[in-house]
Write an enzyme that holds these catalytic residues in place. Structure first.
Site, mmCIF file in Angstrom:
data_model
loop_
_atom_site.group_PDB
_atom_site.id
_atom_site.type_symbol
_atom_site.label_atom_id
_atom_site.label_comp_id
_atom_site.label_asym_id
_atom_site.label_seq_id
_atom_site.Cartn_x
_atom_site.Cartn_y
_atom_site.Cartn_z
ATOM 1 N N HIS A 178 0.675 -1.064 0.073
ATOM 2 C CA HIS A 178 0.467 -0.055 -0.323
ATOM 3 C C HIS A 178 0.848 0.935 0.325
ATOM 4 C CE1 HIS A 178 -4.025 -1.966 1.734
ATOM 5 N NE2 HIS A 178 -3.835 -1.726 0.651
ATOM 6 N N CYS A 276 -2.920 2.801 9.197
ATOM 7 C CA CYS A 276 -3.655 1.838 8.668
ATOM 8 C C CYS A 276 -4.830 1.922 9.417
ATOM 9 C CB CYS A 276 -2.707 0.096 8.849
ATOM 10 S SG CYS A 276 -1.371 0.002 7.115
#
Length: 283
Positions: A178, A276
């Protein structure tokens, strides 16, 4: 040549700005499947420890004066704690997530429901994307990651919805799957844009883009990146980071920031860290 030891000639004045974020308690956190290199179902996880570590992050945000909203965790969705992947929010518009892996796909509708109930203008995605995991707002520009999770076609969808420039960056290292594992937005204020990143996480073309746009960026070393040190959250002054990212901490101090280290080592077993677990709500 990229230098990692340079200090700014003059230390700019850093100013915190108010933040509103969405989080999800890791009540059902465990690792029972493997969809990234960090995950190993054979390695034991401790849900109680994950909860305790997450609570420290939550309390840190509350102590900084942030508005912290919570989404109810759902049994059977152990990765729901990684709230950043649940969508992307600017100007009260919430662009929902459409997850790559079947194990996480039910999270998308759950976050969309929360956005609607919270009064956001919800846009249901047509393209695969994993929200703020791959989309980062820097000034008036959206940095958008692809290569492992979010489809590059979602970048076009993103540009059409928000009417902002979207800059595509290609990730090439599976451990940094990511964008928010390889780039940290330190100051998102237009005209004061400042980031940190790990060059080896990107292809050559993307590194060239980052060098051109952010010549004063903080370059993080491999050791700090390996504990997801870049997976951090900043309000423009206070930067919440992985406590083990010690050189990154030093660099932040050199650049006038106030780093705050937290231990999310249990959530790291699922491939996530501070950012996150944090979805920014920009109304």
């Amino acid at each position: 040549m990229i230098r990692t030891d340079e200090q700014p000639a003059t230390r700019p004045e850093r100013r915190p700005t108010g933040r509103s974020v969405l989080m999800c308690r890791p009540e059902y956190f465990t690792v029972v499947y493997r969809i990234n290199p960090w995950m190993n179902p054979a390695q034991p996880t401790d849900t109680g420890r994950a909860l305790a570590q997450w609570q420290v992050l939550y309390d840190t945000y509350v102590g900084l004066g942030y508005d912290v909203q919570l989404i109810e965790p759902i049994d059977g969705l152990p990765d729901m704690v990684y709230a950043a992947n649940g969508g992307f929010v600017i100007d009260g518009i919430a662009y929902g997530a459409r997850f790559t892996h079947p194990e996480r796909q039910a999270e998308g509708p759950a976050y969309v429901r929360w956005f609607r109930e919270a009064g956001f203008d919800v846009r249901v995605p047509a393209e695969i994307n994993e929200g703020e995991g791959d989309f980062l707002l820097v000034g008036d520009t959206i940095l958008a990651g692809t290569g492992f999770r979010s489809d590059s076609r979602s970048h076009e969808e993103l540009a059409a919805i928000f009417g902002r420039e979207v800059v595509t960056l290609r990730l090439v290292n599976p451990s940094f799957y990511h964008l928010d594992t390889a780039v940290a937005v330190l100051d998102d204020t237009p005209g004061r844009e400042h980031i940190a990143y790990l060059p080896s996480a990107f292809d050559e073309a993307s590194v060239a883009v980052l060098q051109a746009r952010f010549p004063d960026a903080v370059i993080v070393n491999e050791a700090d990146a390996a504990v997801l040190g870049l997976n951090s959250f900043s309000d423009g002054y206070n930067v919440v980071i992985a406590s083990r990212a010690r050189d990154f901490e030093r660099q932040l101090l050199d650049h006038g920031y106030h780093p705050i280290g937290v231990d999310l080592s249990e959530l790291l077993l699922g491939g996530g860290g501070v950012k996150c677990a944090t979805l920014e709500l920009r109304r």
